[in-house]
Design a protein around this motif. Structure first.
Motif, PDB file in Angstrom:
ATOM      1  N   LYS A   1       1.180  -1.214  -0.287  1.00 50.67           N
ATOM      2  CA  LYS A   1       0.132   0.087   0.175  1.00 50.67           C
ATOM      3  C   LYS A   1       1.009   1.260   0.101  1.00 50.67           C
ATOM      4  N   VAL A   2       0.162   2.115  -0.067  1.00 49.62           N
ATOM      5  CA  VAL A   2       0.958   3.126  -0.797  1.00 49.62           C
ATOM      6  C   VAL A   2       0.700   3.821   0.558  1.00 49.62           C
ATOM      7  N   THR A   3       2.189   4.281   1.535  1.00 47.47           N
ATOM      8  CA  THR A   3       1.618   5.050   2.573  1.00 47.47           C
ATOM      9  C   THR A   3       1.875   6.847   2.972  1.00 47.47           C
ATOM     10  N   VAL A   4       3.345   6.870   2.141  1.00 45.38           N
ATOM     11  CA  VAL A   4       4.101   8.548   1.490  1.00 45.38           C
ATOM     12  C   VAL A   4       3.976   8.439   1.039  1.00 45.38           C
ATOM     13  N   ILE A   5       4.250  10.175   1.298  1.00 44.51           N
ATOM     14  CA  ILE A   5       4.804  10.494  -0.475  1.00 44.51           C
ATOM     15  C   ILE A   5       5.397  11.027   0.232  1.00 44.51           C
ATOM     16  N   GLY A   6       7.228   9.898  -0.335  1.00 41.38           N
ATOM     17  CA  GLY A   6       7.858  10.583  -0.557  1.00 41.38           C
ATOM     18  C   GLY A   6       8.431  11.864  -0.157  1.00 41.38           C
ATOM     19  N   ALA A   7       9.782  12.235  -0.175  1.00 39.81           N
ATOM     20  CA  ALA A   7      10.659  13.398  -0.073  1.00 39.81           C
ATOM     21  C   ALA A   7      11.317  13.405  -1.326  1.00 39.81           C
ATOM     22  N   ASN A   8      10.705  14.731  -1.836  1.00 41.46           N
ATOM     23  CA  ASN A   8      10.773  15.650  -3.552  1.00 41.46           C
ATOM     24  C   ASN A   8       9.844  14.173  -4.219  1.00 41.46           C
ATOM     25  N   ALA A   9       8.758  13.325  -3.737  1.00 40.16           N
ATOM     26  CA  ALA A   9       7.738  13.570  -4.950  1.00 40.16           C
ATOM     27  C   ALA A   9       7.403  14.366  -5.893  1.00 40.16           C
ATOM     28  N   PHE A  10       6.860  15.353  -6.221  1.00 42.56           N
ATOM     29  CA  PHE A  10       6.484  15.921  -6.791  1.00 42.56           C
ATOM     30  C   PHE A  10       7.272  17.455  -6.972  1.00 42.56           C
ATOM     31  N   LYS A  11       8.278  16.991  -6.409  1.00 44.90           N
ATOM     32  CA  LYS A  11       8.812  18.763  -6.547  1.00 44.90           C
ATOM     33  C   LYS A  11       9.733  19.054  -8.028  1.00 44.90           C
TER      34      LYS A  11
ATOM     35  N   ASN B   1      10.045  18.673   1.430  1.00 44.89           N
ATOM     36  CA  ASN B   1      10.249  18.389   0.341  1.00 44.89           C
ATOM     37  C   ASN B   1       9.428  17.998  -1.041  1.00 44.89           C
ATOM     38  N   ALA B   2       8.342  17.037  -0.483  1.00 42.23           N
ATOM     39  CA  ALA B   2       7.260  16.302  -1.020  1.00 42.23           C
ATOM     40  C   ALA B   2       6.486  17.370  -2.438  1.00 42.23           C
ATOM     41  N   PHE B   3       5.970  18.834  -1.902  1.00 39.62           N
ATOM     42  CA  PHE B   3       5.590  19.731  -3.049  1.00 39.62           C
ATOM     43  C   PHE B   3       6.660  20.932  -3.230  1.00 39.62           C
ATOM     44  N   ALA B   4       8.026  20.537  -3.394  1.00 40.85           N
ATOM     45  CA  ALA B   4       8.294  21.741  -3.379  1.00 40.85           C
ATOM     46  C   ALA B   4       8.594  22.395  -4.616  1.00 40.85           C
ATOM     47  N   GLY B   5       8.718  23.872  -4.602  1.00 42.57           N
ATOM     48  CA  GLY B   5       8.348  24.408  -6.086  1.00 42.57           C
ATOM     49  C   GLY B   5       7.346  23.956  -7.258  1.00 42.57           C
TER      50      GLY B   5
ATOM     51  N   ALA C   1       7.177  20.467   3.510  1.00 50.85           N
ATOM     52  CA  ALA C   1       6.559  19.548   2.038  1.00 50.85           C
ATOM     53  C   ALA C   1       5.898  20.792   1.093  1.00 50.85           C
ATOM     54  N   PHE C   2       6.456  21.730   1.567  1.00 49.35           N
ATOM     55  CA  PHE C   2       5.468  22.805   0.936  1.00 49.35           C
ATOM     56  C   PHE C   2       6.610  24.017   0.395  1.00 49.35           C
ATOM     57  N   LYS C   3       7.914  23.233   0.441  1.00 48.41           N
ATOM     58  CA  LYS C   3       8.848  24.852   0.392  1.00 48.41           C
ATOM     59  C   LYS C   3       8.722  24.751  -1.418  1.00 48.41           C
ATOM     60  N   GLY C   4       9.066  26.422  -1.237  1.00 51.38           N
ATOM     61  CA  GLY C   4       8.774  27.233  -2.702  1.00 51.38           C
ATOM     62  C   GLY C   4       7.086  27.151  -3.454  1.00 51.38           C
ATOM     63  N   VAL C   5       6.517  26.645  -2.678  1.00 45.98           N
ATOM     64  CA  VAL C   5       5.366  26.966  -3.192  1.00 45.98           C
ATOM     65  C   VAL C   5       4.515  27.758  -2.396  1.00 45.98           C
ATOM     66  N   ASN C   6       3.593  29.081  -2.532  1.00 46.46           N
ATOM     67  CA  ASN C   6       2.763  29.684  -1.677  1.00 46.46           C
ATOM     68  C   ASN C   6       1.664  29.500  -1.984  1.00 46.46           C
ATOM     69  N   THR C   7       1.447  28.738  -0.583  1.00 47.20           N
ATOM     70  CA  THR C   7       0.382  28.197   0.184  1.00 47.20           C
ATOM     71  C   THR C   7      -0.593  29.042   0.727  1.00 47.20           C
ATOM     72  N   LYS C   8      -0.799  30.186   0.084  1.00 45.71           N
ATOM     73  CA  LYS C   8      -1.679  31.176   0.501  1.00 45.71           C
ATOM     74  C   LYS C   8      -2.906  31.229  -0.665  1.00 45.71           C
ATOM     75  N   LYS C   9      -1.956  30.481  -1.839  1.00 44.90           N
ATOM     76  CA  LYS C   9      -2.942  30.574  -2.692  1.00 44.90           C
ATOM     77  C   LYS C   9      -3.642  28.636  -2.884  1.00 44.90           C
TER      78      LYS C   9
END
Length: 109
Positions: free
Chosen positions: A16-26, A46-50, A70-78
């Motif tokens: 089963k998929v239990t973790v969205i790994g580091a840099n998965a969607f970087k 860094n899962a969703f970095a950039g 996890a959301f480094k470099g993402v404008n999370t306000k949006k």
């Protein structure tokens, strides 16, 4: 958008998929929406970095840990995260964890 495997199982291994790994969607610059299955319990650093166009994340699980950065470099306000399966206690803890991880967007149930 991205939707993790419907059965939440890796067909080759049966795990089963239990973790969205580091840099998965970087740096997946075109990703706008992500649906995360109930089996996922951790979103790594860094899962969703950039992922600059990321706008919406739908969580199907009741308990998810989000690592700092996890959301480094993402404008999370949006970004809006919808966590409709969580009860009030789980939701409160999740919002607190998101804030600690640097998330500044909208979180709904």
């Amino acid at each position: 958008g991205v939707r993790l495997v419907g059965s939440e199982m890796c067909k080759e291994t049966g795990y089963k998929v239990t973790v969205i790994g580091a840099n998965a969607f970087k740096k997946c610059k075109k990703v706008k929406t992500v649906t995360i299955p109930a089996t996922v319990v951790t979103i790594s650093k860094n899962a969703f970095a950039g992922c600059k166009k990321l706008k919406k994340i739908t969580l199907k699980g009741k308990k998810v840990t989000v690592k700092k950065g996890a959301f480094k470099g993402v404008n999370t306000k949006k970004v809006t995260i919808k966590a409709s399966k969580m009860n009030a206690k789980q939701f409160k803890a999740f919002k607190k964890a998101l804030k600690k991880a640097g998330f500044k967007g909208k979180v709904t149930r």
